[in-house]
Scaffold this motif. Sequence first.
Motif, PDB file in Angstrom:
ATOM      1  N   ARG A  32       0.816  -0.991   0.331  1.00  0.00           N
ATOM      2  CA  ARG A  32      -0.144   0.087   0.050  1.00  0.00           C
ATOM      3  C   ARG A  32       0.873   1.227  -0.176  1.00  0.00           C
ATOM      4  O   ARG A  32       1.494   1.628   1.114  1.00  0.00           O
ATOM      5  N   ASP A  33       1.041   1.705  -1.181  1.00  0.00           N
ATOM      6  CA  ASP A  33       1.979   2.787  -1.370  1.00  0.00           C
ATOM      7  C   ASP A  33       3.328   2.538  -0.888  1.00  0.00           C
ATOM      8  O   ASP A  33       3.767   3.422   0.088  1.00  0.00           O
ATOM      9  N   GLU A  34       3.841   1.488  -1.064  1.00  0.00           N
ATOM     10  CA  GLU A  34       5.274   1.172  -0.463  1.00  0.00           C
ATOM     11  C   GLU A  34       5.700   0.463  -1.718  1.00  0.00           C
ATOM     12  O   GLU A  34       5.455  -0.355  -2.707  1.00  0.00           O
ATOM     13  N   LEU A  90       9.072   6.803  -3.965  1.00  0.00           N
ATOM     14  CA  LEU A  90       9.249   5.424  -3.954  1.00  0.00           C
ATOM     15  C   LEU A  90      10.241   4.888  -4.541  1.00  0.00           C
ATOM     16  O   LEU A  90      11.190   3.743  -4.489  1.00  0.00           O
ATOM     17  N   LYS A  91      10.358   5.309  -5.897  1.00  0.00           N
ATOM     18  CA  LYS A  91      11.428   4.762  -6.919  1.00  0.00           C
ATOM     19  C   LYS A  91      12.625   4.670  -6.824  1.00  0.00           C
ATOM     20  O   LYS A  91      13.249   5.805  -6.199  1.00  0.00           O
ATOM     21  N   ILE A 129      10.015  -3.796  -6.275  1.00  0.00           N
ATOM     22  CA  ILE A 129       8.650  -3.765  -6.690  1.00  0.00           C
ATOM     23  C   ILE A 129       7.681  -2.679  -5.997  1.00  0.00           C
ATOM     24  O   ILE A 129       7.894  -2.520  -4.755  1.00  0.00           O
ATOM     25  N   ILE A 130       7.027  -1.801  -6.745  1.00  0.00           N
ATOM     26  CA  ILE A 130       6.442  -0.971  -6.171  1.00  0.00           C
ATOM     27  C   ILE A 130       4.831  -1.068  -6.312  1.00  0.00           C
ATOM     28  O   ILE A 130       4.375  -1.501  -7.208  1.00  0.00           O
ATOM     29  N   GLY A 131       4.207  -1.134  -5.204  1.00  0.00           N
ATOM     30  CA  GLY A 131       2.786  -1.182  -5.009  1.00  0.00           C
ATOM     31  C   GLY A 131       1.973  -0.017  -4.715  1.00  0.00           C
ATOM     32  O   GLY A 131       2.321   0.616  -3.593  1.00  0.00           O
ATOM     33  N   ILE A 132       1.100   0.684  -5.579  1.00  0.00           N
ATOM     34  CA  ILE A 132       0.374   1.804  -5.164  1.00  0.00           C
ATOM     35  C   ILE A 132      -1.168   1.405  -5.010  1.00  0.00           C
ATOM     36  O   ILE A 132      -1.857   1.014  -5.700  1.00  0.00           O
ATOM     37  N   LEU A 136       9.399  -2.768 -11.236  1.00  0.00           N
ATOM     38  CA  LEU A 136       8.051  -3.455 -11.517  1.00  0.00           C
ATOM     39  C   LEU A 136       6.903  -2.797 -10.585  1.00  0.00           C
ATOM     40  O   LEU A 136       7.014  -2.804  -9.286  1.00  0.00           O
ATOM     41  N   LEU A 137       6.132  -2.180 -11.199  1.00  0.00           N
ATOM     42  CA  LEU A 137       4.988  -1.505 -10.678  1.00  0.00           C
ATOM     43  C   LEU A 137       3.725  -2.200 -10.785  1.00  0.00           C
ATOM     44  O   LEU A 137       3.190  -2.709 -11.834  1.00  0.00           O
TER      45      LEU A 137
END
Length: 283
Positions: free
Chosen positions: A142-144, A186-187, A157-160, A194-195
Amino acid sequence: MELNDSLIMFLLAGIILLIIIIWIFKNNHALRLTTYQIKNDKLPESFNQYRIIHLSDIHNIDYGDNNKIIMNQVIKGNPDCIVITGDLIDSRKTIPSISLKLILELIKISPIYYVTGNHESRLKIYDQFEKELRQVGVIVLRDEAILLEKNKQVIQIIGIDDPNFDRSKDRKIVPSVIVDNKLQKLKKDNLFILLLIHRPELFDVYVKNGIDIALTGHTHGGQIRIPFIGGIIAPSQGFFPKYDAGLFQKSGTNMIISRGIGDSSFPFRINDNPEVVLIVLNK
């Protein structure tokens, strides 16, 4: 006794209608495995041939028989990880137990990474649902961002969260600005990124931030697909959406839109099979 013309026409219309209903039903459940081979020089050697199963828009659909149809396609993909890009449950017909039953089968195969969709943003029970996902081992992002390591090499790996989580507090906030601000924080530009995010209509934001691969859903493939034209309608894009399904590429960014597995307010798919997506990363 001879049948009159009107009765014959009535019977023919009934037969044609029955054929159409059967065809639509089969189309709604004819789950496919769609494979994409993605090449990228930034990919670490250890992740060459890394296999990702991408699921989206499940909408707590029940395929019956312990979800054998879904599981067969996932197993066929032989994944290193499974990602779910939102709308795991449905805000209109919310049955968390159905989704959790599927998750309990999937988690036996590989790690699961999950991000929210717009349907999760509407649910009063979402916090409890997320707690149950975490308890069974799902990695909820969650936004991390996290680092995925293999043989001492890493990718990010980014999760939004779906932008509606933020917009529930202030509808004036523009989704593209919400997502852009989060990605900026975050990036890690020196890593392969990988988003995981629900919405494909923000593709230009992903390109701007140098995302290598964005995995999305939300469109259900456009629900009704016309050959050589594409999907008819998608949420957040309207009629004849620019980003409906499949692979889109721009300035080194790849975006894959899953057609999803389930359905929501419009329960029919025409020429638009649900799918399990397999992404194979190549150095």
